[in-house]
Scaffold this motif. Sequence first.
Motif, PDB file in Angstrom:
ATOM      1  N   TRP A  78       7.595 -53.594  -3.283  1.00  0.00           N
ATOM      2  CA  TRP A  78       8.175 -52.605  -2.616  1.00  0.00           C
ATOM      3  C   TRP A  78       8.734 -51.472  -3.319  1.00  0.00           C
ATOM      4  O   TRP A  78       9.489 -51.820  -4.309  1.00  0.00           O
ATOM      5  CB  TRP A  78       9.092 -53.053  -1.544  1.00  0.00           C
ATOM      6  N   ILE A  79       8.798 -50.040  -2.985  1.00  0.00           N
ATOM      7  CA  ILE A  79       9.619 -49.032  -3.462  1.00  0.00           C
ATOM      8  C   ILE A  79      10.377 -48.521  -2.354  1.00  0.00           C
ATOM      9  O   ILE A  79       9.857 -48.243  -1.441  1.00  0.00           O
ATOM     10  CB  ILE A  79       8.707 -47.970  -4.432  1.00  0.00           C
ATOM     11  N   ILE A  80      11.730 -48.662  -2.298  1.00  0.00           N
ATOM     12  CA  ILE A  80      12.556 -48.433  -1.301  1.00  0.00           C
ATOM     13  C   ILE A  80      13.247 -46.756  -1.505  1.00  0.00           C
ATOM     14  O   ILE A  80      13.745 -46.597  -2.766  1.00  0.00           O
ATOM     15  CB  ILE A  80      13.690 -49.487  -1.051  1.00  0.00           C
ATOM     16  N   ASP A  81      13.045 -46.081  -0.580  1.00  0.00           N
ATOM     17  CA  ASP A  81      13.775 -44.603  -0.755  1.00  0.00           C
ATOM     18  C   ASP A  81      15.343 -44.809  -0.581  1.00  0.00           C
ATOM     19  O   ASP A  81      15.802 -45.297   0.495  1.00  0.00           O
ATOM     20  CB  ASP A  81      12.970 -43.900   0.405  1.00  0.00           C
ATOM     21  N   ALA A  82      16.032 -44.464  -1.353  1.00  0.00           N
ATOM     22  CA  ALA A  82      17.549 -44.704  -1.424  1.00  0.00           C
ATOM     23  C   ALA A  82      18.254 -43.938  -0.192  1.00  0.00           C
ATOM     24  O   ALA A  82      18.997 -44.605   0.391  1.00  0.00           O
ATOM     25  CB  ALA A  82      17.967 -44.115  -2.704  1.00  0.00           C
ATOM     26  N   ASN A  83      17.691 -42.803   0.112  1.00  0.00           N
ATOM     27  CA  ASN A  83      18.383 -42.150   1.105  1.00  0.00           C
ATOM     28  C   ASN A  83      18.001 -43.052   2.357  1.00  0.00           C
ATOM     29  O   ASN A  83      18.803 -42.932   3.465  1.00  0.00           O
ATOM     30  CB  ASN A  83      17.835 -40.677   1.347  1.00  0.00           C
ATOM     31  N   ARG A  84      16.709 -43.508   2.508  1.00  0.00           N
ATOM     32  CA  ARG A  84      16.499 -43.909   3.759  1.00  0.00           C
ATOM     33  C   ARG A  84      17.106 -45.335   4.041  1.00  0.00           C
ATOM     34  O   ARG A  84      17.627 -45.972   5.001  1.00  0.00           O
ATOM     35  CB  ARG A  84      14.827 -44.398   3.940  1.00  0.00           C
ATOM     36  N   LEU A  85      17.257 -45.950   2.829  1.00  0.00           N
ATOM     37  CA  LEU A  85      18.174 -47.093   2.819  1.00  0.00           C
ATOM     38  C   LEU A  85      19.654 -46.779   3.195  1.00  0.00           C
ATOM     39  O   LEU A  85      20.224 -47.561   4.007  1.00  0.00           O
ATOM     40  CB  LEU A  85      18.172 -47.869   1.298  1.00  0.00           C
ATOM     41  N   LEU A  86      20.134 -45.980   2.779  1.00  0.00           N
ATOM     42  CA  LEU A  86      21.333 -45.435   3.192  1.00  0.00           C
ATOM     43  C   LEU A  86      21.432 -45.216   4.698  1.00  0.00           C
ATOM     44  O   LEU A  86      22.719 -45.350   5.356  1.00  0.00           O
ATOM     45  CB  LEU A  86      22.007 -44.365   2.292  1.00  0.00           C
ATOM     46  N   ASP A  87      20.531 -44.460   5.294  1.00  0.00           N
ATOM     47  CA  ASP A  87      20.424 -44.156   6.469  1.00  0.00           C
ATOM     48  C   ASP A  87      20.512 -45.413   7.410  1.00  0.00           C
ATOM     49  O   ASP A  87      21.160 -45.622   8.519  1.00  0.00           O
ATOM     50  CB  ASP A  87      19.245 -43.135   6.987  1.00  0.00           C
ATOM     51  N   TRP A  88      19.777 -46.309   6.963  1.00  0.00           N
ATOM     52  CA  TRP A  88      19.530 -47.623   7.772  1.00  0.00           C
ATOM     53  C   TRP A  88      20.768 -48.487   7.879  1.00  0.00           C
ATOM     54  O   TRP A  88      21.356 -48.706   8.715  1.00  0.00           O
ATOM     55  CB  TRP A  88      18.498 -48.630   7.162  1.00  0.00           C
TER      56      TRP A  88
END
Length: 110
Positions: A78-88
């Motif tokens: 998996w490659i995780i989008d840092a901003n999406r992770l922070l939003d979550w």
Amino acid sequence: MTDNSRLSKIIADLERALAHLKELELSGDVLVLIHAGHALTIDMAADVRECGSEWMRQLCERTELMKRPIGTKFGRDWIIDANRLLDWIEQNEGTPACAEAKARLRKYRL
């Protein structure tokens, strides 16, 4: 909801949108994104969230099933989008947890 809380929410939404716009300015090269700290491996994302890699992998799968993915799968990784992770994190664990995660994310950013 008070006017101040609405204003705070609008500001937070605009800051997230600005972060996403800045991402669009970056090269589409996944290696550049990883080295810049905008795309994270499972282990990096787990470090930012302070959880295990398996938990992070399961979160990726759950968010993908909910049609709100925080990352994308390449083969078995998996490659995780840092901003999406922070939003979550902000939406599910609150602003203080998000601020702490942002502080941990800094070590991966150029």
